[in-house]
Design an enzyme around this catalytic site. Sequence first.
Site, short mmCIF file in Angstrom:
data_model
loop_
_atom_site.label_atom_id
_atom_site.label_comp_id
_atom_site.label_asym_id
_atom_site.label_seq_id
_atom_site.Cartn_x
_atom_site.Cartn_y
_atom_site.Cartn_z
N GLN A 38 60.17 50.54 71.98
CA GLN A 38 59.02 51.43 71.90
C GLN A 38 59.24 52.48 70.82
O GLN A 38 60.30 52.54 70.22
CB GLN A 38 58.84 52.10 73.27
N HIS A 69 58.99 65.83 88.33
CA HIS A 69 60.33 65.52 88.84
C HIS A 69 60.55 66.00 90.27
O HIS A 69 61.22 65.35 91.05
CB HIS A 69 61.40 66.04 87.87
N ASP A 144 68.11 46.16 81.80
CA ASP A 144 66.79 45.86 82.33
C ASP A 144 66.79 46.07 83.86
O ASP A 144 67.51 45.37 84.58
CB ASP A 144 66.46 44.41 81.98
N GLY A 145 65.96 47.01 84.33
CA GLY A 145 65.90 47.32 85.74
C GLY A 145 65.47 46.14 86.60
O GLY A 145 65.87 46.00 87.75
N ASP A 162 60.65 55.41 87.89
CA ASP A 162 60.21 56.49 86.99
C ASP A 162 59.91 55.85 85.64
O ASP A 162 60.68 55.95 84.70
CB ASP A 162 61.33 57.53 86.89
N SER A 163 58.76 55.21 85.58
CA SER A 163 58.49 54.34 84.43
C SER A 163 57.39 54.90 83.54
O SER A 163 56.72 55.88 83.88
CB SER A 163 58.02 52.97 84.94
N THR A 164 57.20 54.26 82.42
CA THR A 164 56.03 54.52 81.58
C THR A 164 54.82 53.80 82.18
O THR A 164 54.92 53.18 83.23
CB THR A 164 56.30 54.01 80.15
N PRO A 169 57.24 47.69 78.05
CA PRO A 169 58.44 47.38 78.83
C PRO A 169 58.28 47.60 80.34
O PRO A 169 59.01 47.01 81.13
CB PRO A 169 59.52 48.30 78.26
N1 AG3 Z 1 57.17 58.86 83.32
C1 AG3 Z 1 55.97 58.64 82.60
C2 AG3 Z 1 54.69 58.96 83.22
C3 AG3 Z 1 53.57 58.29 82.49
C4 AG3 Z 1 52.81 59.19 81.61
N2 AG3 Z 1 51.65 58.49 81.10
C5 AG3 Z 1 50.82 58.96 80.16
N3 AG3 Z 1 51.02 60.13 79.63
N4 AG3 Z 1 49.83 58.22 79.76
C6 AG3 Z 1 57.64 60.19 83.22
C7 AG3 Z 1 58.96 60.30 82.65
C8 AG3 Z 1 59.58 61.55 83.17
N5 AG3 Z 1 60.86 61.28 83.73
#
Ligand code: AG3
Length: 282
Positions: A38, A69, A144-145, A162-164, A169
């Site tokens: 990414q 968090h 890879d989780g 805690d993903s995107t 990915p």
């Molecule tokens: N995880 C990502 C949250 C997704 C945000 N999405 C967006 N802005 N479109 C957060 C990571 C923090 N540990």
Amino acid sequence: MKSAMKLIENWFSERYSDNLQLSFRVMDQLLSVKTDFQRIDIFETYDFGKLMSIDGTVQLTERDEFVYHEMITMVPSAMFKGRPKKALIIGGGDGGTATQLLKLGFDHIVNVEIDGQVVEVSKKYFPEISKAFSDSRVRLLVEDGIKYVHNTDEKFDLVIIDSTDPVGPAEGLFNSNFYKDVRKLISNGGIVVTQSGSPFYQPKALALATSAMKAVFPNVATYTAFIPTYPSGFWSFTVASDAELKAADASWLPDGKYFNKEILEGCFRLPEFVKDLIKESK
Ligand code: AG3
């Protein structure tokens, strides 16, 4: 001749749709790197301190990361009977989730992040947030989780995804096959939680997470939080467990900067349009 002074304003924008975006005025761009997975950008913003974006989407800012968090760690911890001690984090390469878990007294944390560059960049630009990575209670694995949960036989009280967003990915994390593997890793009464997107701008993310979890766990519930820098500011998380999902006696849990006992009850109260979204996801 008088020299003409040019005033330049720089902005970073996250697009929510073709017709709407949130823009941050920035002092500087500190980094832009394309990794194997990414693109990561770091900005110094005027209103939110340092900001990390991945593929153009805000991941965290110094000023409001505490909401995400705290909410992704404290709500599921409050639902665990007894004192949760062991946690698995999938994603979370910025370290914010692990750092928060250490504050709550977890003594064994495995953090599996697919992109080692997220970790490196976070250590450099967000040393406070990522400080868990230099703590001996945290084991960081850059892999890879999905493969990790398939292959390990360790057990955890809490599993945190805690993903995107569910593109790129992270796509395979919003999937019932993934949760089948996760279910084998949770201890008796263990809780799984995932971030599940903006109910307003990403109803698909919430629907996908709900369906994937409902296919595997008897108990699934959604809660929300106010995160100003994420799409619409109204954000969802979804928890699942084999055990009944209700607040346990969590008197050991301190208040945070966002989380408190009233929030714990209130965050599960959902607007009708969110209830409808969840009802439709089987
Ligand atoms: N995880 C990502 C949250 C997704 C945000 N999405 C967006 N802005 N479109 C957060 C990571 C923090 N540990």
